[in-house]
Design a protein around this motif. Structure first.
Motif, PDB file in Angstrom:
ATOM      1  N   ILE A  15       0.757  -1.221  -0.173  1.00 23.54           N
ATOM      2  CA  ILE A  15      -0.073  -0.154  -0.063  1.00 23.54           C
ATOM      3  C   ILE A  15       0.897   1.370   0.081  1.00 23.54           C
ATOM      4  N   ALA A  16       2.061   1.310   0.838  1.00 24.35           N
ATOM      5  CA  ALA A  16       2.738   2.314   0.897  1.00 24.35           C
ATOM      6  C   ALA A  16       3.537   2.491  -0.456  1.00 24.35           C
ATOM      7  N   ARG A  17       4.046   1.479  -1.090  1.00 20.01           N
ATOM      8  CA  ARG A  17       4.314   1.844  -2.477  1.00 20.01           C
ATOM      9  C   ARG A  17       3.334   2.338  -3.607  1.00 20.01           C
ATOM     10  N   GLU A  18       2.241   1.948  -3.613  1.00 16.50           N
ATOM     11  CA  GLU A  18       1.058   2.270  -4.424  1.00 16.50           C
ATOM     12  C   GLU A  18       0.825   3.917  -4.079  1.00 16.50           C
ATOM     13  N   ILE A  19       0.644   4.257  -2.789  1.00 11.92           N
ATOM     14  CA  ILE A  19       0.528   5.685  -2.524  1.00 11.92           C
ATOM     15  C   ILE A  19       1.859   6.520  -2.850  1.00 11.92           C
ATOM     16  N   HIS A  20       2.948   5.984  -2.551  1.00 15.65           N
ATOM     17  CA  HIS A  20       4.116   6.856  -2.790  1.00 15.65           C
ATOM     18  C   HIS A  20       4.173   6.932  -4.300  1.00 15.65           C
ATOM     19  N   ASP A  21       3.695   5.957  -5.122  1.00 13.73           N
ATOM     20  CA  ASP A  21       3.902   6.355  -6.791  1.00 13.73           C
ATOM     21  C   ASP A  21       2.840   7.313  -7.146  1.00 13.73           C
ATOM     22  N   LEU A  22       1.680   7.317  -6.428  1.00 17.59           N
ATOM     23  CA  LEU A  22       0.519   7.993  -6.875  1.00 17.59           C
ATOM     24  C   LEU A  22       0.776   9.588  -6.502  1.00 17.59           C
ATOM     25  N   VAL A  23       1.400   9.724  -5.356  1.00 11.50           N
ATOM     26  CA  VAL A  23       1.581  11.076  -4.757  1.00 11.50           C
ATOM     27  C   VAL A  23       2.688  11.608  -5.523  1.00 11.50           C
ATOM     28  N   ALA A  24       4.011  10.952  -5.735  1.00 18.18           N
ATOM     29  CA  ALA A  24       5.177  11.161  -6.478  1.00 18.18           C
ATOM     30  C   ALA A  24       4.721  11.720  -7.808  1.00 18.18           C
ATOM     31  N   HIS A  25       3.950  11.065  -8.515  1.00 20.63           N
ATOM     32  CA  HIS A  25       3.642  11.381 -10.081  1.00 20.63           C
ATOM     33  C   HIS A  25       2.680  12.506 -10.097  1.00 20.63           C
ATOM     34  N   SER A  26       1.763  12.544  -9.386  1.00 22.17           N
ATOM     35  CA  SER A  26       0.934  13.796  -9.196  1.00 22.17           C
ATOM     36  C   SER A  26       1.380  15.093  -8.720  1.00 22.17           C
ATOM     37  N   LEU A  27       2.495  15.134  -7.806  1.00 29.80           N
ATOM     38  CA  LEU A  27       2.978  16.384  -7.646  1.00 29.80           C
ATOM     39  C   LEU A  27       4.012  16.739  -8.504  1.00 29.80           C
ATOM     40  N   SER A  28       4.674  15.763  -8.877  1.00 24.07           N
ATOM     41  CA  SER A  28       5.533  16.157 -10.029  1.00 24.07           C
ATOM     42  C   SER A  28       4.951  16.842 -11.369  1.00 24.07           C
ATOM     43  N   VAL A  29       3.755  16.187 -11.810  1.00 22.52           N
ATOM     44  CA  VAL A  29       3.048  16.821 -13.005  1.00 22.52           C
ATOM     45  C   VAL A  29       2.530  18.141 -12.450  1.00 22.52           C
ATOM     46  N   THR A  30       1.918  18.137 -11.232  1.00 25.50           N
ATOM     47  CA  THR A  30       1.341  19.191 -10.746  1.00 25.50           C
ATOM     48  C   THR A  30       2.481  20.539 -10.748  1.00 25.50           C
ATOM     49  N   VAL A  31       3.652  20.042 -10.246  1.00 23.77           N
ATOM     50  CA  VAL A  31       4.823  21.192 -10.242  1.00 23.77           C
ATOM     51  C   VAL A  31       5.167  21.641 -11.614  1.00 23.77           C
ATOM     52  N   LEU A  32       5.251  20.530 -12.625  1.00 29.35           N
ATOM     53  CA  LEU A  32       5.361  20.860 -14.006  1.00 29.35           C
ATOM     54  C   LEU A  32       4.359  21.990 -14.503  1.00 29.35           C
ATOM     55  N   HIS A  33       3.018  21.768 -13.979  1.00 25.16           N
ATOM     56  CA  HIS A  33       2.059  22.749 -14.583  1.00 25.16           C
ATOM     57  C   HIS A  33       2.226  24.289 -13.975  1.00 25.16           C
ATOM     58  N   VAL A  34       2.361  24.152 -12.602  1.00 25.02           N
ATOM     59  CA  VAL A  34       2.884  25.346 -11.884  1.00 25.02           C
ATOM     60  C   VAL A  34       3.940  26.055 -12.235  1.00 25.02           C
ATOM     61  N   ALA A  35       5.158  25.339 -12.476  1.00 26.66           N
ATOM     62  CA  ALA A  35       6.236  25.994 -12.892  1.00 26.66           C
ATOM     63  C   ALA A  35       5.865  26.456 -14.553  1.00 26.66           C
ATOM     64  N   GLY A  36       5.086  25.868 -15.233  1.00 23.56           N
ATOM     65  CA  GLY A  36       4.737  26.340 -16.612  1.00 23.56           C
ATOM     66  C   GLY A  36       3.992  27.700 -16.695  1.00 23.56           C
ATOM     67  N   ALA A  37       2.841  27.626 -15.523  1.00 26.62           N
ATOM     68  CA  ALA A  37       2.371  28.867 -15.320  1.00 26.62           C
ATOM     69  C   ALA A  37       3.035  29.958 -14.886  1.00 26.62           C
ATOM     70  N   ARG A  38       3.833  29.926 -13.997  1.00 28.04           N
ATOM     71  CA  ARG A  38       4.661  30.849 -13.601  1.00 28.04           C
ATOM     72  C   ARG A  38       5.528  31.554 -14.670  1.00 28.04           C
ATOM     73  N   GLN A  39       6.112  30.532 -15.549  1.00 21.08           N
ATOM     74  CA  GLN A  39       6.973  31.051 -16.658  1.00 21.08           C
ATOM     75  C   GLN A  39       6.141  31.876 -17.646  1.00 21.08           C
ATOM     76  N   VAL A  40       5.134  31.474 -17.887  1.00 22.85           N
ATOM     77  CA  VAL A  40       4.265  32.201 -18.966  1.00 22.85           C
ATOM     78  C   VAL A  40       3.854  33.689 -18.257  1.00 22.85           C
ATOM     79  N   LEU A  41       3.447  33.660 -17.032  1.00 19.78           N
ATOM     80  CA  LEU A  41       3.211  34.982 -16.439  1.00 19.78           C
ATOM     81  C   LEU A  41       4.449  35.867 -16.362  1.00 19.78           C
TER      82      LEU A  41
END
Length: 413
Positions: free
Chosen positions: A204-230
């Motif tokens: 369960i810990a591996r599954e949750i780790h993978d989900l959280v790590a992936h979603s945070l990484s993708v979220t950071v990419l979107h936020v970083a892109g929004a910041r750069q565009v602004l």
């Protein structure tokens, strides 16, 4: 445990106390077995008293002496040593043996009582102590009433008494081996259950780790892109292009909306995953991802701004669900690591499921990046692939003069 038919059931607390104390000493047996042996020992002692016409004499206290250790054993939390049982039983039997047998027609029941005592002591201790108990019991049942006191002159009865006591020792030793084997089996089952629970928590810990790590990484990419565009929009507006700021604001809002969607989807995935794993049956309205979801995963990360090129060989639909989930999680973690350690660097993904399964993820190592293999993510990937019967390799490689980070997972089918 269920009691034996015909044996009175003691209170639940007494039953548990008897069984728990025995189990702590490596002996697994239901409460009623020892209780039956003691009751049979006491009953035989009463019959032996009746054969001596002493049921209404002070010698009746000998039976109380015989039963006293078991009464104490049932009502205290401490373990009463077997030598106490033996001493009390021998004292009570010696008291009875000192009385002459007056009833005829039945063999003396005193050796029967001692046979149950020897069986009980042998089962609770060891064969060596049981042998000492048997010799002592023979002395009380045969030597004491015969040559020493002259209260019994039946040679045939003496032989039968010796055989009864020896049979008690044999039965006690046999029962001891059975109790110890059962205790060992229970301990093994308990350890196996603990290992299974630990493995489930790790899964369960591996599954949750993978989900959280992936979603945070993708979220950071979107936020970083929004910041750069602004930032770019503000710079363009400062250079005399005010419309660029409005366009940048719109694109930033879209990127943030995508980040919000990724977060919401991640929370839903976490709830769904925990629910499915907790049930352990893999059933539910939604299924865990499999190999068919690999292209969608790549597209999601690419949409977040990470340049990913993917090549797939073979039929993803034919990959077993467990293997497909493993490949999905390894790719998910690898892309998250690439986004975290080498943002903006191109990533090449190769998937081949024609013969077995092979996944290869490669990205350049940017200057100053310090990816390593000691993180929980890499360890989790390796453990997941090993659980599927495959191998995983992750590390730096120099290819064509460029240092790249390569993750390779191979599983034979």
């Amino acid at each position: 445990m269920e009691g034996a038919p015909g044996v009175p059931r003691p209170p639940a607390g007494v039953r548990a106390r008897i069984e728990d104390k025995a189990l702590r000493h490596g002996l697994a047996a239901p409460w009623w077995i020892g209780t039956t042996a003691v009751l049979a020992q006491v009953a035989a002692a009463l019959v032996a008293l009746a054969q001596r016409d002493a049921l209404l004499s002070p010698a009746l206290l000998a039976v109380a002496v015989v039963a006293a250790p078991f009464v104490v054993q049932a009502h205290v939390h401490a373990w009463v040593p077997a030598w106490v049982d033996l001493a009390a039983g021998l004292v009570g039997a010696a008291w009875i043996a000192a009385l002459p047998v007056v009833a005829t027609g039945l063999a003396d029941f005193l050796p029967v009582s001692l046979a149950f005592l020897v069986a009980h002591v042998t089962a609770a201790t060891s064969a060596r102590v049981g042998a000492v108990a048997a010799v002592s019991a023979i002395g009380v049942a045969v030597v004491l009433p015969g040559p020493l006191l002259g209260t019994s002159a039946d040679p045939g009865g003496a032989v039968v008494g010796v055989l009864e006591v020896c049979l008690g020792a044999v039965i006690g030793y046999w029962f001891r081996t059975q109790m110890r084997a059962l205790a060992a089996e229970r301990a093994a089952r308990s350890q196996e259950a603990e290992r299974a629970a630990l493995a489930e928590r790790q899964r369960i810990a591996r599954e949750i780790h993978d989900l959280v790590a992936h979603s945070l990484s993708v979220t950071v990419l979107h936020v970083a892109g929004a910041r750069q565009v602004l930032l770019d929009g503000v710079a363009d507006a400062a250079e005399g292009r005010p419309a660029a700021l409005d366009e940048a604001t719109r694109e930033a809002c879209e990127a943030l909306a995508d980040a919000e969607e990724v977060g919401r989807r991640a929370m839903a995935d976490i709830r769904r995953t925990v629910g499915l794993l907790a049930r352990g049956d893999g059933e539910g309205r939604y299924a865990l991802p499999d190999a068919r979801d690999l292209p969608a995963l790549v597209a999601q990360v690419r949409a977040a701004g990470l340049p990913v090129e993917a090549a797939v060989e073979g039929d993803l639909a034919a990959v077993p669900p467990a293997l497909g989930l493993g490949l999905y999680r390894v790719l998910q973690e690898s892309l998250a690591n690439a986004a975290r350690h080498a943002p903006g660097a191109p990533v090449q993904v190769e998937v081949d499921v024609r013969r077995g399964a092979r996944l290869r993820v490669v990205n350049e190592v940017l200057p100053g990046a310090v990816p390593g293999t000691d993180g929980s993510g890499t360890d989790g990937m390796a453990a997941r692939v090993a659980g599927l019967g495959g191998t995983l390799r992750a590390g730096r490689r120099r290819e064509g003069g460029v240092v790249r980070w390569v993750v390779e997972a191979e599983v034979a089918r």
